[in-house]
Design a protein around this motif. Sequence first.
Motif, PDB file in Angstrom:
ATOM      1  N   ILE A 102      47.364  49.124  44.365  1.00  0.00           N
ATOM      2  CA  ILE A 102      48.220  48.023  44.556  1.00  0.00           C
ATOM      3  C   ILE A 102      49.169  47.901  43.124  1.00  0.00           C
ATOM      4  O   ILE A 102      50.227  47.794  43.079  1.00  0.00           O
ATOM      5  N   GLU A 103      48.302  47.744  41.976  1.00  0.00           N
ATOM      6  CA  GLU A 103      48.867  47.704  40.693  1.00  0.00           C
ATOM      7  C   GLU A 103      49.640  48.620  40.292  1.00  0.00           C
ATOM      8  O   GLU A 103      50.719  48.755  39.941  1.00  0.00           O
ATOM      9  N   ALA A 104      49.200  49.838  40.778  1.00  0.00           N
ATOM     10  CA  ALA A 104      49.982  51.218  40.545  1.00  0.00           C
ATOM     11  C   ALA A 104      51.234  51.177  41.295  1.00  0.00           C
ATOM     12  O   ALA A 104      52.127  51.578  40.720  1.00  0.00           O
ATOM     13  N   GLY A 105      51.261  50.782  42.372  1.00  0.00           N
ATOM     14  CA  GLY A 105      52.309  50.830  43.267  1.00  0.00           C
ATOM     15  C   GLY A 105      53.389  49.725  42.743  1.00  0.00           C
ATOM     16  O   GLY A 105      54.557  50.280  42.621  1.00  0.00           O
ATOM     17  N   LYS A 106      53.006  48.517  42.081  1.00  0.00           N
ATOM     18  CA  LYS A 106      54.152  47.711  41.635  1.00  0.00           C
ATOM     19  C   LYS A 106      54.669  48.250  40.435  1.00  0.00           C
ATOM     20  O   LYS A 106      55.957  48.183  40.163  1.00  0.00           O
ATOM     21  N   ILE A 107      53.783  49.028  39.489  1.00  0.00           N
ATOM     22  CA  ILE A 107      54.300  49.618  38.194  1.00  0.00           C
ATOM     23  C   ILE A 107      55.484  50.666  38.711  1.00  0.00           C
ATOM     24  O   ILE A 107      56.163  50.746  37.954  1.00  0.00           O
ATOM     25  N   PHE A 108      54.873  51.342  39.663  1.00  0.00           N
ATOM     26  CA  PHE A 108      55.654  52.697  39.886  1.00  0.00           C
ATOM     27  C   PHE A 108      57.020  52.226  40.312  1.00  0.00           C
ATOM     28  O   PHE A 108      58.222  52.789  40.080  1.00  0.00           O
ATOM     29  N   GLU A 109      56.917  51.228  41.315  1.00  0.00           N
ATOM     30  CA  GLU A 109      58.059  50.826  41.843  1.00  0.00           C
ATOM     31  C   GLU A 109      59.357  50.141  40.932  1.00  0.00           C
ATOM     32  O   GLU A 109      60.311  50.271  40.854  1.00  0.00           O
TER      33      GLU A 109
ATOM     34  N   GLN B  70      40.610  45.686  45.303  1.00  0.00           N
ATOM     35  CA  GLN B  70      41.526  45.927  44.536  1.00  0.00           C
ATOM     36  C   GLN B  70      41.788  44.846  43.613  1.00  0.00           C
ATOM     37  O   GLN B  70      41.882  44.884  42.516  1.00  0.00           O
ATOM     38  N   SER B  71      41.598  43.700  44.115  1.00  0.00           N
ATOM     39  CA  SER B  71      41.778  42.484  43.467  1.00  0.00           C
ATOM     40  C   SER B  71      40.679  42.355  42.578  1.00  0.00           C
ATOM     41  O   SER B  71      40.881  41.713  41.306  1.00  0.00           O
TER      42      SER B  71
END
Lengths: 634, 209
Positions: A102-109, B70-71
């Motif tokens: 989820i974090e990776a997706g935000k950064i890549f986006e 994830q969180s």
Amino acid sequence: MRWRRATIAALALGALAGRASAADEPAAPAAAPAAQQASGTLAPTRIKDLYYGDVLFYFYQDDYFGALTRLRAAQEKDRVSHHADEAELLLGGLWLSYGEHIEAGKIFERLLASNVSPSVANRAWYYLGKIWYQRGYWSEAEGALRKVKGELPPRLEGEKRNLLAQVLIQQGRYDDAIAELNGWRGSPDWTAYAQFNLGVALVRKGRMNDAAALLDGVGRIPTSDEELLALRDKANLALGYAYLQADQPANAKIPLQRVRLQGVQSNKALLAVGWADSAEQKYREALVPWMELHGRNLLDAAVQESYLAVPYAFAKLNANAQAADYYNTAINSYTSESARIDESIAAIRAGKLLDTLIANDREGRNGWFWQLENLPQAPESRYLYHLLAGNEFQEGLKNYRDLNFMQRNLAEWSRSLVAFGDMVDTRQKAYEQRLPKIDASLSGVDPKALQDKRVELESRLNEAEHGGDVVALGTAHEQDMWARIIGMEDALAAQPDDRSLDETRDKVRLLKGVLSWQMNESYKARIWTTRRSLKELDLALREMEKRWLRVQQARDSFPNDTAGFATRVAALKPRIDALNTRLAAASQAQGEYLAGIAVKELEAQKGRLASYQVQARFALATIYDRAANAGSTQ
Amino acid sequence: MLRSLAQWCRASFVSVALLCAAGALADGAAPAANAPAASTATAPAAAPPAATAPAGASGGEFKSLDQEVQSLKTEVVELNKDLFVLEEELLFPANTQIAVFVSLDVGDFFAVDSVTLKIDDNEVANYLYTQREAEALMRGGVHRLYLGNLKVGKHELVAFFTGKGTHERDYKRGATLSFDKGIGAKYLELKISDRVRKLQPEFIVKEWE
């Protein structure tokens, strides 16, 4: 600077590429500059911040958690400012490698749209799409995979196409999946996988004709490659069973007989060939594959079913005595196998399966790239072979494992935090003990008074210089001599009429002249020396003032600093406790979930055995009934 | 009676066969766990839905657990970061802090085994590198060998590097630096690089601003 130059290439995606290449492209290690050039990674860079290199040190050892912690700390302390953009991209890659998509997706986006080369961006989207696919985030996976622009390196491109098709199939979009794969020609193996996956999906959709063409094509691939041979067997088996389901036994036998006799799929193929013969009332022919199967390991579902099929065929051929014997064997075998499954279910419920799986991993690493590679020698492993190899279990196991790792990590910090608290207390006590001494030292020195004295010295020097006062700069001895001469002069002046003192007056005058000449001679040098001493005094005074101020500041700020540390320690403890509670709950839930799907699978196997057993008993009863009826008729 | 039982029996077998057929469609494509690397890579894609059951297939429970994990991962990393920073600031305050790093540039002429570090004639670090760590250095990683405290003023650092030189020969070299420690953290880098012209490694101590 060869490796230094290579660093960024191995960064965000080089890392991914590095790991991925280890698995996918063993001939082209990603860290090699040539491979990076070939795959088109980011421009070379030099290490400009030591702490950026420190993050890479852990990252290159696949310690993603350690690298993440250090990178976040370095960012917070502004220690990687020369690599700000790369660090952010690396952070995205690290989150992904750690399985935090989820974090990776935000950064890549945020990053990949603009300032990154297309090949790096493509790799990032590909891996993000893959993790999302494996974890069942269909729309997210599709979105990421569709962001790949142009072609990836051949193997990744093939896998990407298949992933995309799978994502579409998962969403029931069969026509889109067909469109995605139609006309695409990658390497022969990936093309075959694509056709196979699509064929199976179409069978499920009931589009038998479309499916048959695809599966038949895969089932006839001319190859000697073991992997493709295995895929060919799977395609033939799937097509055979599809024909059986469609009540076309004659058609079924053609692909089924293409399955290799010693392959992984041979048991199922043998069973199905028997059923195809049986469906055509050819029981004698059916017995050939079924008897072969009957001699194999009972662990396999097809072998289990053959224990029922063989006596069924004998019964059909009116060989009732043999049928009865085989049914009895089947009932006994099912009973013992069912008992073994019960033992496995009990072991799983007691948490032994997960413990064994985790204990089997000796490297102690974590993250998404980790894969369970060796199954433990536990009895339950053999029943769960397919389940354990599947994405759902593997991805869930990674989470379970990461949760355990995080619990251990926080347990260590909990202990450290106690030590930090003690350290802060000890410092506070030491400060309180030393405070009177420090205060005494500070009050014993008055920087202002010393500074005033220095000013007075300078003004005296100035006066002496302006007035040409050579005596003022004379040595103590000279000044003493001068004072005595002046005294003598004064005394002689009090006797102006005494001529007997004339000789003395001459001597005093001579002495005064000599002394005056001496002091005049040294005057300029003394002025210079005194000025230099004054400068040295300035330096010493400034240093003293700085030190005095530092001690004073330290004395004043210490209570605040210590209180600040104490507050931070106190604030961190509840955070650790709260996270520990959540980690424990999540770990338990994840463990129960995994055990649940394993138990469900075993219970399904047990249910199937029970069903076979009931059928065997009924069939046996039928034979006895028939025999009894025949006896009474006679 | 006989006929009806036989019919039942056949019907039940057919249903078992169909059950098995469904299983074959699923299992038939399932990847073997001991498949070669390339096949492992293909497993997710090649496997049909029910067989490898991409996680979401079993419904929301997996996703719900996954999202909680994830969180938790994000929060645990942030907490680790805060603890890491606190530890450093508490044990090594900025005004007395000294950090010594080791880097390796190219490394064709020297494979590092260990580094011993002395400051003002006191041994403060003696680090033996694992193969994994040595490789990380070769790939451009920089190892923070020592983090400590030092008074303001003049100091001397001596580092000894041991390892293998060209032709697998044992190699031991030293490097030294006299430096001033002012107010604020001091960073020093022990650089091992290749001096191509002499076909020898070079050991330098570099002061960072």
